[in-house]
Design an enzyme around this catalytic site. Structure first.
Site, short mmCIF file in Angstrom:
data_model
loop_
_atom_site.label_atom_id
_atom_site.label_comp_id
_atom_site.label_asym_id
_atom_site.label_seq_id
_atom_site.Cartn_x
_atom_site.Cartn_y
_atom_site.Cartn_z
N GLY A 228 0.85 -1.19 0.00
CA GLY A 228 0.00 0.00 0.00
C GLY A 228 0.88 1.23 0.00
N CYS B 31 5.49 -5.89 1.62
CA CYS B 31 5.75 -4.45 1.57
C CYS B 31 5.06 -3.75 2.75
CB CYS B 31 5.30 -3.91 0.21
SG CYS B 31 5.91 -2.24 -0.10
N TYR B 32 4.05 -2.93 2.50
CA TYR B 32 3.31 -2.31 3.62
C TYR B 32 2.84 -3.40 4.57
CZ TYR B 32 -0.08 0.72 6.02
OH TYR B 32 -0.79 1.44 6.94
N HIS C 221 8.08 -7.46 -3.65
CA HIS C 221 6.79 -7.90 -4.17
C HIS C 221 6.93 -9.22 -4.95
CE1 HIS C 221 4.46 -4.26 -3.30
NE2 HIS C 221 5.60 -3.63 -3.45
N GLU D 237 4.61 -10.96 -6.10
CA GLU D 237 3.52 -11.08 -7.09
C GLU D 237 3.86 -10.44 -8.42
OE1 GLU D 237 3.70 -9.05 -4.58
OE2 GLU D 237 2.52 -7.23 -4.82
N ASP E 132 -18.18 -12.61 -21.51
CA ASP E 132 -18.73 -12.86 -20.18
C ASP E 132 -20.13 -13.47 -20.27
OD1 ASP E 132 -16.41 -11.58 -19.52
OD2 ASP E 132 -17.37 -9.69 -18.99
N LYS F 191 -10.85 -11.79 -15.84
CA LYS F 191 -11.15 -12.02 -17.26
C LYS F 191 -10.46 -13.26 -17.83
CE LYS F 191 -13.30 -10.16 -20.78
NZ LYS F 191 -14.62 -9.51 -20.68
#
Ligand code: XMP
Length: 530
Positions: free
Chosen positions: A59, A86-87, A174, A176, A232, A375
């Site tokens: 964050g 991180c945060y 990070h 990710e 979708d 998606k």
């Protein structure tokens, strides 16, 4: 057949992270279900959700800022494994008695990690020299009592800390983000070595779970679904049909502004290949009347969106005893619209860019089997359900269709010109993407076009064809590389591809005498012209 929602889930507490959704996606890449939860969730609320593991996101705030996002410290004491990023590392440290310092120098971008001793989280990664992605100014100065510091970088003394006995782990970097060389391995270690989760969240299992849940919800009642031609709604239709068969009726409102061949393809796939009862509403003429003389893009959008539901509900009333409306709301629709908070669902219908309330006097119970999918997961589900690739990998297409690609008034003649020119752009760039797919094996390789189409501006220009001067319409070709439509770059197409498109449009579409290529990125431009 499985009987419930995913049994194991990882809660990502969102502290306002640039990468919040990305963490959930990465966890799902490891076949473990994950959801983003607001960071102010209490320990008891979280206990009721029963996550198998918790990740504290990054964050932008400083933990010491007066309005910094906070968390219930009791969450760290629930006996559930926690990974702070991180945060998330910093807030874990402060809650447990460690310290966070403003460093003189922030660290943004790649950094080199040095491991210190053994580490469950970093197991299987190099001791020295691995690249990690950093994005922070503050950092943990001292780890809380009971924690081992297991890695550092040149400017970050506690790049990784762990307390295996309490199953609490944290990194300043990070994992990710793809630029972190061993990020996937770090997540793997957390999910499987620490939490011992079962990587069973696979598309086949999901289909079974969803089919079961839809059957439970619907019983022997009837369901209606608005088919738009998009991914979708198509995947929702295939899924609901697999669950309840002919209890589902699809209504396809044809507003006349879909791309060339698209209405035919929707009708063919759903009636011929899937055998789904389909009502094809030919509303083209009603739309043409409503749009006559309208030049403002927002007015076009409003007319098209409103009329869509008028047409749809008029048709729904003709069908007896329908109690459910199935729709293809997906996770980003919910997160981005802010319309629903975790846990509480309002009754809203998905309308082009928004979720809007039902019209007065109309009510259906909603079935939204995709409301927690990203998606790319929806596409993967579509593939498992047997939808054709051209439908599943269809490029994004705006709800108001070609109306917002015709600048100024939409007329049947202009629609015709645009449809024909657009079909050529798609044909050529589909082939270009297919060549890249063959070369790279990736459907969305770095240089493949993400969205590509033709635009018809409201101007004319002179030309010369044979011995005659012409006064025709120009076509603008737009082709962009992007992954989420938030930002985009114009595609650096080979000259011969552009030349081919230009030659074919002018040769094959009478009335077009000039082709231009849009070389603006987003920002400052947008992807669409209106
Ligand atoms: P822009 O033009 O804002 O587009 O860069 C971003 C993405 O959104 C799509 N788009 C729309 N989709 N209704 C939609 O359903 C709309 O009115 C609309 N306007 C833009 C656009 O195609 C791109 O993918």
């Amino acid at each position: 057949m499985q009987t419930s929602a995913p049994k194991q889930f990882v809660a990502v507490l969102d502290f306002g992270a640039q990468y919040g959704q990305l963490i959930a996606r990465r966890v799902r890449d490891h076949h473990v279900y994950s959801e983003v939860v607001p960071c102010d969730v209490s320990a008891s609320e979280l206990a009721a959700m029963a996550p198998a593991a918790i990740i504290l996101s990054g964050g932008p705030a400083s933990v010491y800022a007066p309005d910094a996002p906070d968390m219930d410290a009791a969450i760290l004491d629930m006996g559930i494994p926690v990974l702070g990023l991180c945060y998330g590392e910093q807030i874990m440290a402060t809650k447990l008695g460690g310290s966070v310092a403003h460093t003189d120098k922030g660290e943004y971008g790649p950094a080199t990690l040095t491991r210190l001793g053994s580490s469950v989280l970093l197991d299987g990664t190099p001791q020295e020299g691995q690249t990690v992605w950093m994005s922070h100014r503050d950092s943990v100065g001292e780890a809380p009592a009971g924690f081992m510091v297991t890695a550092r970088t040149e400017t970050c003394p506690v790049a990784c800390m762990e307390c295996p006995s309490k199953r609490l782990f944290a990194t300043q970097f990070h994992p990710e983000v793809r630029h972190t060389a061993y990020g996937a391995k770090v997540l793997d270690n957390f999910l499987f070595e620490v939490c011992h989760l079962d990587p069973s969240w696979t598309m086949d299992n999901i289909v079974e779970e969803k089919v079961y849940a839809i059957r439970e919800q619907v019983g022997d009642k009837k369901v209606i679904l608005a088919l738009s031609g998009g991914v979708d709604s198509a995947v929702t239709a295939a899924l609901v049909h697999r669950a309840v068969g002919d209890q589902l009726t699809c209504v396809f409102v044809n507003h006349g502004m879909l791309r060339k061949g698209e209405p035919e393809s929707v009708e063919r796939v759903f009636t011929k290949e899937f055998n789904i009862p389909l009502v094809h509403v030919h509303a083209e003429e009603r739309y043409a009347k409503l749009l006559a003389g309208v030049t403002e893009p927002e007015e076009k959008r409003h007319i098209i969106g409103t009329q869509f539901w008028n047409e749809f509900f008029a048709e729904a009333q003709k069908l007896d005893g329908v109690e459910f409306l199935a729709q293809g709301t997906i996770y980003p629709d919910i997160i981005e619209s802010g319309a629903r908070k975790t846990g509480g669902k309002a009754s809203t219908i998905k309308s082009h860019h928004n979720l809007i309330p039902f019209p007065e006097g109309v009510h259906f119970d909603l079935i939204e089997p995709l409301d927690h999918f990203f998606k790319d997961e929806v596409r993967a589900l579509g593939t498992v359900l047997g939808l054709p690739a051209e439908m599943v990998y269809r490029q994004p297409f705006p709800g108001p269709g070609l109306a917002i690609r015709i600048i100024g008034e939409v007329t049947p003649e202009k629609l015709d010109l645009l449809k024909n020119a657009d079909a050529i752009v798609r044909e050529e760039l589909d082939a270009y993407n297919a060549r890249l797919f063959e070369e790279t094996g990736e459907r969305n390789s770095e240089h493949s076009c993400w969205q590509y189409f033709a635009v018809l501006p409201d101007i004319r220009s002179v030309g010369v064809m044979g011995d005659e001067r012409t006064y025709g319409h120009p076509i603008i070709v737009r082709a962009v590389e992007s992954s989420d439509a938030m930002t985009a770059d114009w595609a650096k197409l080979p000259y011969e591809v552009l030349a081919n498109i230009s030659r074919r449009i002018v040769d094959e579409v009478p009335g077009i005498n000039r082709v231009a290529y849009d070389i603006t990125s987003k920002p400052p431009a947008t992807i669409e012209w209106e």
